[in-house]
Design an enzyme around this catalytic site. Structure first.
Site, mmCIF file in Angstrom:
data_model
loop_
_atom_site.group_PDB
_atom_site.id
_atom_site.type_symbol
_atom_site.label_atom_id
_atom_site.label_comp_id
_atom_site.label_asym_id
_atom_site.label_seq_id
_atom_site.Cartn_x
_atom_site.Cartn_y
_atom_site.Cartn_z
ATOM 1 N N LYS A 194 14.274 -24.689 -21.636
ATOM 2 C CA LYS A 194 13.053 -24.339 -20.883
ATOM 3 C C LYS A 194 11.844 -24.970 -21.551
ATOM 4 O O LYS A 194 11.880 -25.317 -22.747
ATOM 5 C CB LYS A 194 12.856 -22.820 -20.787
ATOM 6 C CG LYS A 194 12.676 -22.087 -22.135
ATOM 7 C CD LYS A 194 11.273 -22.071 -22.698
ATOM 8 C CE LYS A 194 11.188 -21.426 -24.073
ATOM 9 N NZ LYS A 194 10.133 -21.860 -24.934
ATOM 10 N N ALA A 205 13.406 -26.310 -31.584
ATOM 11 C CA ALA A 205 12.495 -27.227 -30.899
ATOM 12 C C ALA A 205 11.458 -26.533 -30.014
ATOM 13 O O ALA A 205 10.574 -27.181 -29.479
ATOM 14 C CB ALA A 205 13.310 -28.197 -30.034
ATOM 15 N N LEU A 248 12.456 -24.967 -27.274
ATOM 16 C CA LEU A 248 13.026 -25.179 -25.933
ATOM 17 C C LEU A 248 14.029 -24.086 -25.563
ATOM 18 O O LEU A 248 14.725 -24.192 -24.547
ATOM 19 C CB LEU A 248 13.726 -26.544 -25.875
ATOM 20 C CG LEU A 248 12.823 -27.747 -26.159
ATOM 21 C CD1 LEU A 248 13.662 -29.025 -26.290
ATOM 22 C CD2 LEU A 248 11.790 -27.923 -25.046
ATOM 23 N N GLY A 269 18.910 -22.072 -28.393
ATOM 24 C CA GLY A 269 19.772 -21.002 -28.910
ATOM 25 C C GLY A 269 19.807 -19.811 -27.958
ATOM 26 O O GLY A 269 20.867 -19.220 -27.721
ATOM 27 N N SER A 272 19.340 -19.902 -24.730
ATOM 28 C CA SER A 272 20.072 -20.271 -23.526
ATOM 29 C C SER A 272 21.578 -20.248 -23.792
ATOM 30 O O SER A 272 22.362 -19.831 -22.924
ATOM 31 C CB SER A 272 19.618 -21.655 -23.052
ATOM 32 O OG SER A 272 20.087 -21.897 -21.752
ATOM 33 N N ASP A 282 13.256 -14.628 -25.656
ATOM 34 C CA ASP A 282 13.362 -15.650 -24.600
ATOM 35 C C ASP A 282 14.676 -15.569 -23.832
ATOM 36 O O ASP A 282 14.861 -16.256 -22.832
ATOM 37 C CB ASP A 282 13.292 -17.067 -25.220
ATOM 38 C CG ASP A 282 11.879 -17.475 -25.583
ATOM 39 O OD1 ASP A 282 10.933 -16.769 -25.166
ATOM 40 O OD2 ASP A 282 11.722 -18.493 -26.274
#
Ligand code: C5P
Length: 309
Positions: free
Chosen positions: A11, A99, A101, A104, A106, A138
């Site tokens: 993401k 990063a 993003l 981990g 996800s 997240d």
């Protein structure tokens, strides 16, 4: 049942606003998160011995019990009440680690989706999101993914309409640099804590403003995209790789907007479509190489962790 494979997309944060501090020590956030088509793949198969085993094609990733994939598998098995359930899990890593993003997170979300199907547990997405919230801020977003408003620690989700245009993201990251999320939030508190909002009424005012913002209804190439990331002002001055990434992306005349993602160090530029994104990457290639930055062109994605058909 044989092997089940689940796609686990990264993401980017189109908006990350730090509102204040919560009584649990986490930050109260108002975010717009967007899945992108840069994906890990997680494959699961039953084992007869009741063990949970993880292998990964990226030697730099720790596959010990603290890996979010194994923590998710253990949590799902504990809550199922069937301690005899086992799985061998293989992770193909494509999303850069550390990063900003949610790679981990996800992967952990993908483990919940994959094992829910493998073990026939029948949990809905919203039940999986509740489990995910116990493991990381997240992670709930990563279950359904797409375009969503994320409030609270990140776990209060409100889906947004899918983007109106086939927007694309040029993502850049120095492969030798990662940023610790606890450090970024800690530094944010040191620098900005005095001006944090403190009342629920003020938090709700900010949430309402984001819900009503024109640019999210829907995200499109025709509406100016006022990207915002409050952690950028904290991380950028201390991280040369972020300064270099933002400088190069800001030099691209055709990009719609540029920002850092999450707690960094990944930075991204939005483009109206994939061809214009690829053109920009080609134009920037030699400068990216000279700065040691790796780059990816990706479409936006309308879903999160999903079983491959
Ligand atoms: O939830 P997660 O494990 O991803 O959070 C990592 C760290 O980031 C937390 O320990 C906390 O220091 C910080 N954080 C925060 N507020 C949030 C999310 C994360 O302060 N809403």
């Amino acid at each position: 049942m044989g092997t089940i494979t689940v796609t686990a997309p990264a993401k980017v944060n189109l908006h990350l606003e730090v509102l204040g501090l919560r009584s649990d020590g986490f930050h109260e956030l108002a975010m717009v998160m967007q899945s992108i088509d840069l994906c890990d793949r997680l494959s699961v198969a039953n084992t007869a011995d009741g063990q949970l085993q993880l292998s990964c094609d990226a030697p730099e990733l720790t596959i010990a019990d603290d890996n979010l994939v194994l923590r998710a598998a253990q949590l799902l098995r504990d809550r199922s009440g069937f301690q005899e359930l086992g799985a061998s899990i293989h992770l193909e890593k494509r999303i850069p680690i550390g990063a900003g993003l949610a790679g981990g997170s996800s992967d952990g979300a993908a483990a919940l989706v994959a094992l829910n199907a493998l073990w026939g547990l029948g949990h809905s997405d919203s039940q999986l999101e509740k489990l995910a919230a116990e493991l990381g801020s997240d992670m709930p977003f990563c279950i359904a993914g797409g375009s969503q408003l994320c409030f609270g620690r990140g776990e209060r989700l409100e889906p947004l309409p899918a983007p109106a245009d086939p927007l694309a993201v040029l993502l850049v990251k120095d492969p030798t640099v990662s940023v610790s999320t606890p450090w970024a939030y800690g530094r944010c508190r040191e620098l900005n804590g005095k001006s944090y909002l403190s009342s629920e009424v003020d938090f709700e005012t900010r949430r309402r403003m984001l819900r009503q913002a024109r640019w999210v209804h829907p995200i499109s190439a025709d509406t100016p995209l006022p990207l915002r990331n409050d952690l950028q002002a904290v991380v950028e001055p201390e991280t040369e790789a972020v300064q270099a990434g933002l400088r190069l992306l800001n030099s691209l005349p055709t990009s719609l907007a540029v920002a850092m993602s999450g707690s960094g160090p990944s930075c991204f530029a939005l483009f109206p479509d994939l061809p214009s994104c690829e053109q920009a990457l080609n134009a920037l290639r030699s400068e990216l190489d000279a700065s040691g930055l790796k780059a990816w062109c990706c479409s936006l994605r309308n879903q999160g962790a999903r079983i491959e058909s």
